[in-house]
Design an enzyme around this catalytic site. Structure first.
Site, PDB file in Angstrom:
ATOM      1  N   ASP A   1     -29.972 -63.932  -2.034  1.00  0.00           N
ATOM      2  CA  ASP A   1     -31.153 -63.774  -1.686  1.00  0.00           C
ATOM      3  C   ASP A   1     -32.417 -64.182  -2.600  1.00  0.00           C
ATOM      4  O   ASP A   1     -33.284 -64.679  -2.003  1.00  0.00           O
ATOM      5  CB  ASP A   1     -31.552 -62.400  -0.962  1.00  0.00           C
ATOM      6  CG  ASP A   1     -31.684 -61.458  -2.182  1.00  0.00           C
ATOM      7  OD1 ASP A   1     -30.713 -61.599  -3.231  1.00  0.00           O
ATOM      8  OD2 ASP A   1     -32.121 -60.408  -2.149  1.00  0.00           O
TER       9      ASP A   1
ATOM     10  N   ASP B   1     -33.982 -57.807  -9.908  1.00  0.00           N
ATOM     11  CA  ASP B   1     -32.502 -56.848  -9.824  1.00  0.00           C
ATOM     12  C   ASP B   1     -31.779 -56.906  -8.387  1.00  0.00           C
ATOM     13  O   ASP B   1     -31.637 -55.932  -8.117  1.00  0.00           O
ATOM     14  CB  ASP B   1     -33.021 -55.834 -10.435  1.00  0.00           C
ATOM     15  CG  ASP B   1     -33.944 -54.908  -9.583  1.00  0.00           C
ATOM     16  OD1 ASP B   1     -34.531 -55.808  -8.696  1.00  0.00           O
ATOM     17  OD2 ASP B   1     -34.180 -53.552  -9.637  1.00  0.00           O
ATOM     18  N   GLU B   2     -31.455 -57.932  -7.919  1.00  0.00           N
ATOM     19  CA  GLU B   2     -30.958 -57.985  -6.684  1.00  0.00           C
ATOM     20  C   GLU B   2     -29.950 -58.964  -6.725  1.00  0.00           C
ATOM     21  O   GLU B   2     -28.802 -58.667  -7.033  1.00  0.00           O
ATOM     22  CB  GLU B   2     -31.772 -58.278  -5.539  1.00  0.00           C
ATOM     23  CG  GLU B   2     -31.355 -57.836  -4.190  1.00  0.00           C
ATOM     24  CD  GLU B   2     -32.660 -57.636  -3.306  1.00  0.00           C
ATOM     25  OE1 GLU B   2     -32.327 -57.604  -1.995  1.00  0.00           O
ATOM     26  OE2 GLU B   2     -33.770 -57.450  -3.706  1.00  0.00           O
TER      27      GLU B   2
ATOM     28  N   ASP C   1     -29.868 -63.538   5.599  1.00  0.00           N
ATOM     29  CA  ASP C   1     -30.480 -64.718   5.083  1.00  0.00           C
ATOM     30  C   ASP C   1     -29.583 -65.928   5.160  1.00  0.00           C
ATOM     31  O   ASP C   1     -29.909 -67.389   5.571  1.00  0.00           O
ATOM     32  CB  ASP C   1     -30.518 -64.445   3.633  1.00  0.00           C
ATOM     33  CG  ASP C   1     -31.651 -63.515   3.314  1.00  0.00           C
ATOM     34  OD1 ASP C   1     -31.386 -62.267   3.571  1.00  0.00           O
ATOM     35  OD2 ASP C   1     -32.500 -63.736   2.344  1.00  0.00           O
TER      36      ASP C   1
ATOM     37  N   TRP D   1     -28.101 -59.872  10.857  1.00  0.00           N
ATOM     38  CA  TRP D   1     -27.491 -59.821   9.665  1.00  0.00           C
ATOM     39  C   TRP D   1     -25.966 -59.812   9.795  1.00  0.00           C
ATOM     40  O   TRP D   1     -25.095 -60.569   9.423  1.00  0.00           O
ATOM     41  CB  TRP D   1     -27.910 -58.315   8.901  1.00  0.00           C
ATOM     42  CG  TRP D   1     -28.951 -58.722   7.947  1.00  0.00           C
ATOM     43  CD1 TRP D   1     -29.036 -58.867   6.607  1.00  0.00           C
ATOM     44  CD2 TRP D   1     -30.293 -59.018   8.481  1.00  0.00           C
ATOM     45  NE1 TRP D   1     -30.520 -59.082   5.990  1.00  0.00           N
ATOM     46  CE2 TRP D   1     -31.117 -59.220   6.996  1.00  0.00           C
ATOM     47  CE3 TRP D   1     -30.843 -59.026   9.723  1.00  0.00           C
ATOM     48  CZ2 TRP D   1     -32.707 -59.441   7.240  1.00  0.00           C
ATOM     49  CZ3 TRP D   1     -32.390 -59.272   9.793  1.00  0.00           C
ATOM     50  CH2 TRP D   1     -33.102 -59.570   8.710  1.00  0.00           C
TER      51      TRP D   1
ATOM     52  N   GLU E   1     -40.472 -65.635  -0.743  1.00  0.00           N
ATOM     53  CA  GLU E   1     -39.894 -64.601   0.238  1.00  0.00           C
ATOM     54  C   GLU E   1     -40.969 -64.079   1.231  1.00  0.00           C
ATOM     55  O   GLU E   1     -40.314 -63.949   2.563  1.00  0.00           O
ATOM     56  CB  GLU E   1     -39.414 -63.272  -0.646  1.00  0.00           C
ATOM     57  CG  GLU E   1     -38.843 -62.276   0.135  1.00  0.00           C
ATOM     58  CD  GLU E   1     -38.359 -61.062  -0.697  1.00  0.00           C
ATOM     59  OE1 GLU E   1     -37.633 -60.319  -0.182  1.00  0.00           O
ATOM     60  OE2 GLU E   1     -39.022 -60.992  -1.828  1.00  0.00           O
TER      61      GLU E   1
ATOM     62  N   HIS F   1     -36.479 -67.547  -2.533  1.00  0.00           N
ATOM     63  CA  HIS F   1     -35.833 -67.187  -1.229  1.00  0.00           C
ATOM     64  C   HIS F   1     -35.843 -68.540  -0.277  1.00  0.00           C
ATOM     65  O   HIS F   1     -36.734 -69.113  -0.035  1.00  0.00           O
ATOM     66  CB  HIS F   1     -36.509 -66.084  -0.347  1.00  0.00           C
ATOM     67  CG  HIS F   1     -36.045 -64.695  -0.774  1.00  0.00           C
ATOM     68  ND1 HIS F   1     -36.182 -64.037  -2.078  1.00  0.00           N
ATOM     69  CD2 HIS F   1     -35.413 -63.870   0.044  1.00  0.00           C
ATOM     70  CE1 HIS F   1     -35.610 -63.012  -1.991  1.00  0.00           C
ATOM     71  NE2 HIS F   1     -35.311 -62.582  -0.532  1.00  0.00           N
TER      72      HIS F   1
END
Length: 935
Positions: free
Chosen positions: A452, A457-458, A465, A522, A734, A755
């Site tokens: 993404d 921190d992801e 997405d 999703w 994003e 993003h």
């Protein structure tokens, strides 16, 4: 007449990518034909395979040349084959034999993998090594290796390959990729050595948000390798990782994908992976517990360094810090050349943006994104971290010894090494930059898995997405193998979640509420992404592999929706990141979440029905087709009024109903007209989130409102696609307002400047604006149907389809527009021009010219009594009004711009009813000063 000199068959592709090692015993074959012969179509093809000096021939009748089933005996483990092809045209032409493609079966027989996973038993980065003897001349040496963690392997001090962050990220509980390399040239007679660097990578990373971040996978990292030595005399030896190997700590002091890497050059052991190194002080390795996943040869290309970029500017921040600007928001790391004393530490901090001249690190949240190099003091030192990656444009350099020279720092761009296949060009500079940003966003986020974002921190595989962006991705890059690999993890994760597709795959954030709950748009990745791979690459096998998972997902939603068939309960993200949602509540969208969920329920049921029909599952096709019809009926009954209004009067609601074919023709136009009205009412600024953004322009053009789509596309006010470009963006953001107009970062805690989701509109640019779309899988039949936009002078695309290069586009020259197309051999096209002219053409290049004057209007007298719709539809009038207010009161002008709803039937004076008389007078004068004609 053979035409052998006029028809050329390219060397065939063996499998789904151009990597030299094949993961399956029956790889599909694909080939392209190059010829200037008009409307050339393949009648048959001859294929030969040479194995162990023997050649076999097969014939394929018909036009098929994409992912053709392997027509020979299955490949044997480690077997190398040469494949070539010769094509026959329906016109009697015959090509010469193509060049041969070589590939090796990278898989091992079930009893051949004997390596053990070994390591130090701790999470710390470490080195592993062993030695072995080569006693006889070697014919071939193949090295299989993998890790739970990240690793690199050296043979006699030389890298075994050029892949990075091996073996990449997969759902390690069940699957880990096995890398294969031919290292024959790296061996020498006598004593040889293997060396492995092992770090944690994704395996030991802490996943989650803020204080909830935690490790998901258990145990220390470990690596496994097996070297197969095939001697010229026919004998075979193997060298495997086992208890005889030894280990020591690595000079990599710490390594984290989020936090960065620290390297102490003083701890380096020169020659440690060479045969003569003394490892007597090293410790015996351990065999830590690892998941019971049998390594399988990788099916997607690995991550590689694909580009190097130089520093464009050296900046000094207001606080006096040195900041390097690489001119492009990218994903990778930097290499430094530096000279200094032993123990001197150079620190590199990375960020995507500057905020008021300083490094903008707040959006990184818990990710430090900081690398440190501790110098050895041995002259000029060159270092590049290998065990982390960052999303950045700017690097803050701290404690550089001596004068800084920008030529001593370069950036390495990292991503999965897919071939670029598509491009879009236009003379509109902002739109061109936007499309370039879409490409850079894909490059940065297609790194082992589709992530993404690449900086904070992801960096997780959010399914929504990918579902949204898959069509654009499949045009821009050859991502079939990449997405096939990820879908394997989706299916594995779904299997243990009782049919639910997790929000992220791999599913490593169980602490997040709802991770394993069904979420519309999703979870629908399991139906949409396979369908895209079928449409764009003719990947029939992925449909077969995914069908049970597609059906399982639809069945889960069917149970949740109940008898009403309206999916209105449970956790939903809805139209995530609607620009009207508060920064801290990105799910508070204008569109009812039930509309979004039920629309996707219908779409997935329909895609499952179509897949069942393609697979010959007639009963399933009828079942899911009937379900889709009943969902659509329920949708219309609940959410669409008899007069063509949606219960949520929002652009996303209308776009879903139109593009997902949820309404009948008698209401479609009414919905399209209302969509045009709500888009206008928003001042032609974006009013959609993740779900509506990819399809809003398509819904407008489908219902005859290309002018509104053009205004929406080329809008530069926030929120819009081009607003970030005006703010210097080099990737897609994003949030529509990730950076505010004053140069400050959006106050929300979830803000990224890379993003790809909101760049999904690029698919509409490719298919509808330039006008190149597949009518049959893999572009076997192409639809060329360009859409003229008032705000563009030209638009063109090129795409390397599985059959060859296709092109389409248009260019204005005064009142005339020329349209061009290129149709690759062995395909045909249906052409639909704006005039309504239709052409059916075969392969070749074509040009058509039509007269399409740009719309011009006689501007009537405009006053405060003029309709709001009239003013907003007249760019010059709108700008004149805004400038007039701004010239007196900047804040009032911004409030007017932000809050006015430009509805038909309302007068301009209404949103200005409390304005001071000087403002009203200025507006009246500005309108009176407009010329009578505007074009």
């Amino acid at each position: 007449m053979t035409h052998a000199d006029q028809v050329h068959a390219d060397a065939p592709r063996i499998g789904h990518s151009d990597e030299p090692f094949i993961p399956a015993s029956r790889p599909p074959l694909s080939w392209k034909t190059t010829t200037e012969l008009h409307s050339w179509t393949q009648a048959a093809a001859d294929i030969t395979v040479t194995r162990d000096g023997r050649t076999a021939t097969a014939r394929v009748d018909g036009p098929q040349s994409v992912l053709v089933d392997w027509p020979f005996e299955p490949l044997q483990p480690l077997e190398t084959v040469l494949v070539r092809v010769r094509v026959h045209g329906k016109d009697g032409s015959v090509s010469a034999w193509s060049a041969s493609s070589e590939a090796t079966a990278g898989f091992l027989a079930p009893d051949q993998w004997r390596a053990h996973f070994i390591g130090s038993g701790s999470d710390e980065p470490h080195l592993l090594r062993t030695t072995f003897d080569v006693a006889r001349p070697v014919r071939r040496a193949l090295l299989h290796s993998t890790a739970f963690g990240a690793y690199d392997l050296l043979v006699n001090g030389a890298p075994a390959d050029d892949a990075e962050l091996k073996p990449g990220w997969s759902s390690y509980q069940w699957r880990v990729d096995l890398d294969v390399a031919d290292v024959t040239e790296l061996l020498r007679p006598g004593r040889n050595a293997l060396g492995i660097t092992v770090t944690g990578g994704w395996y030991t990373e802490r996943f989650g948000f803020r204080d909830a971040a935690a490790r998901f996978y258990e145990g220390p990292p470990a690596a496994a390798a097996q070297l197969t030595l095939e001697y010229e005399d026919g004998s075979v030896d193997t060298v495997i990782t086992d208890e005889r190997w030894r280990w020591t700590r690595a000079p990599v002091v710490s390594a984290s994908l989020y936090q960065g890497e620290t390297y102490d050059a003083r701890l380096a052991a020169p020659g440690w992976s060479g045969p003569s190194f003394d490892d007597s002080r090293w410790s015996p390795v351990r065999r830590p517990g690892v998941p019971e996943a049998t390594p399988t040869p990788r099916s997607a290309p690995p991550v590689r360094v694909t580009e190097h970029r130089s520093v464009e500017r050296v900046l000094t921040s207001p606080s006096g810090r040195t900041i390097l600007d690489f001119g492009q928001n990218l994903v990778g790391r930097v290499r430094i050349q530096v000279t200094g004393e032993a123990g001197h530490t150079v620190t590199l901090r990375h960020a995507e943006v500057l905020e008021h001249g300083e490094l903008g690190t707040r959006p990184l949240r818990n990710a430090a994104a900081t690398d440190r190099y501790i110098m050895s003091g041995d002259g000029e030192e060159v270092w590049e971290p290998k065990w982390t990656f960052h999303g950045f444009r700017y690097v803050e350099v701290d404690n550089w010894p001596g004068p800084f020279a920008p030529e001593h720092v370069t950036a390495a761009v990292l991503h999965t090494d897919m071939a670029r296949t598509g491009d879009f060009t236009t003379s509109h500079p902002l739109l061109q930059r936007f499309h370039d940003n879409v490409v850079w966003g894909m490059r940065g986020n297609f790194l082992s898995i589709p992530t993404d974002c690449p900086q904070r921190d992801e960096r997780l595989g959010w399914t929504g997405d990918m579902q949204i962006f898959a069509p654009a991705a499949a045009f821009l890059y050859d991502c079939d193998a990449f997405l096939r690999s990820w879908l394997e993890d989706v299916r594995l994760e779904q299997r243990v979640a009782d049919g639910v597709v997790p929000m992220v795959v791999p599913a490593v954030i169980p602490q997040v509420p709802g991770l394993l709950e069904p979420v519309a748009a999703w979870g629908d990745a399991i139906t949409v992404v396979p369908a895209v791979l079928w449409e764009r690459f003719a990947d029939h096998q992925t449909l077969r592999d995914c069908y049970a998972s597609m059906a399982a997902w639809v069945d889960v939603v069917r149970d949740r929706a109940g008898g009403s068939l309206l999916w209105e309960e449970g956790l939903q993200f809805g139209d995530w990141l609607d620009p009207d949602a508060p920064p801290e509540r990105p799910g508070d969208a204008k569109t009812d979440a039930g509309i979004v969920a039920t629309a996707y329920f219908h779409r997935s049921a329909l895609l499952t029905a179509r897949t069942a029909a393609l697979l010959g599952l007639e009963a399933d096709a009828r079942h899911y087709g009937d379900l889709a019809e009943r969902i659509a009926e329920a949708f219309r009954g609940a959410y669409v009024t008899p007069h063509g209004r949606m219960m949520s009067d929002s652009p996303t609601a209308y776009a879903l109903a139109i593009v997902f074919d949820l309404v009948r023709d008698d209401r479609r136009q009414a919905l399209g007209d209302r969509l045009r009205d709500v888009v206008r009412a928003a001042g032609y600024r974006i009013a959609t989130g993740f779900v509506g953004t990819p399809i809003i322009c398509e819904a407008l053009t489908r219902t005859g409102h290309a002018t509104a789509a053009s205004r929406l596309l080329t809008q530069t006010e926030c929120p819009s696609w081009l607003y970030p470009v005006t703010m210097g963006a080099t990737t897609v953001w994003e949030r529509w307002d990730s950076m505010l107009e004053d140069g400050s970062i959006n106050p929300g805690q979830m803000t990224s400047f890379n993003h790809y989701a909101l760049g999904a509109v690029a698919d509409w640019l490719h298919r509808d604006v330039a006008g190149l779309a597949p009518l049959e899988p893999a572009y076997r039949v192409i639809r060329i149907a360009p859409t003229l936009l008032d705000d563009l002078d030209d638009a063109s695309v090129r795409h390397e389809t599985p059959y060859g290069r296709a092109e389409a586009g248009w260019r204005r020259d005064g009142d005339e527009v020329s349209f061009h197309a290129r149709v690759p051999p062995n395909t045909r096209a249906v052409v639909e021009l704006p005039s309504g002219a239709r052409h059916a053409v075969g392969s070749g290049t074509y040009t058509w010219v039509e007269r399409h004057p740009r719309p011009s209007s006689q501007r009537g007298r405009l006053t405060l009594g003029s309709g709001l719709d009239t003013v907003i539809d007249d760019r010059a009038a709108y700008q004149a009004v805004l400038d007039a207010i701004r010239g007196i009161d900047e804040r009032r002008a911004e409030a007017f711009r932000r809050t006015t709803r430009w509805w038909r039937g309302r007068e301009l004076r209404e949103p200005l009813d409390k304005a001071p008389l000087p403002v009203l007078a200025a507006v009246e004068q500005a309108l009176a000063d407009l010329p009578a004609h505007d074009r």
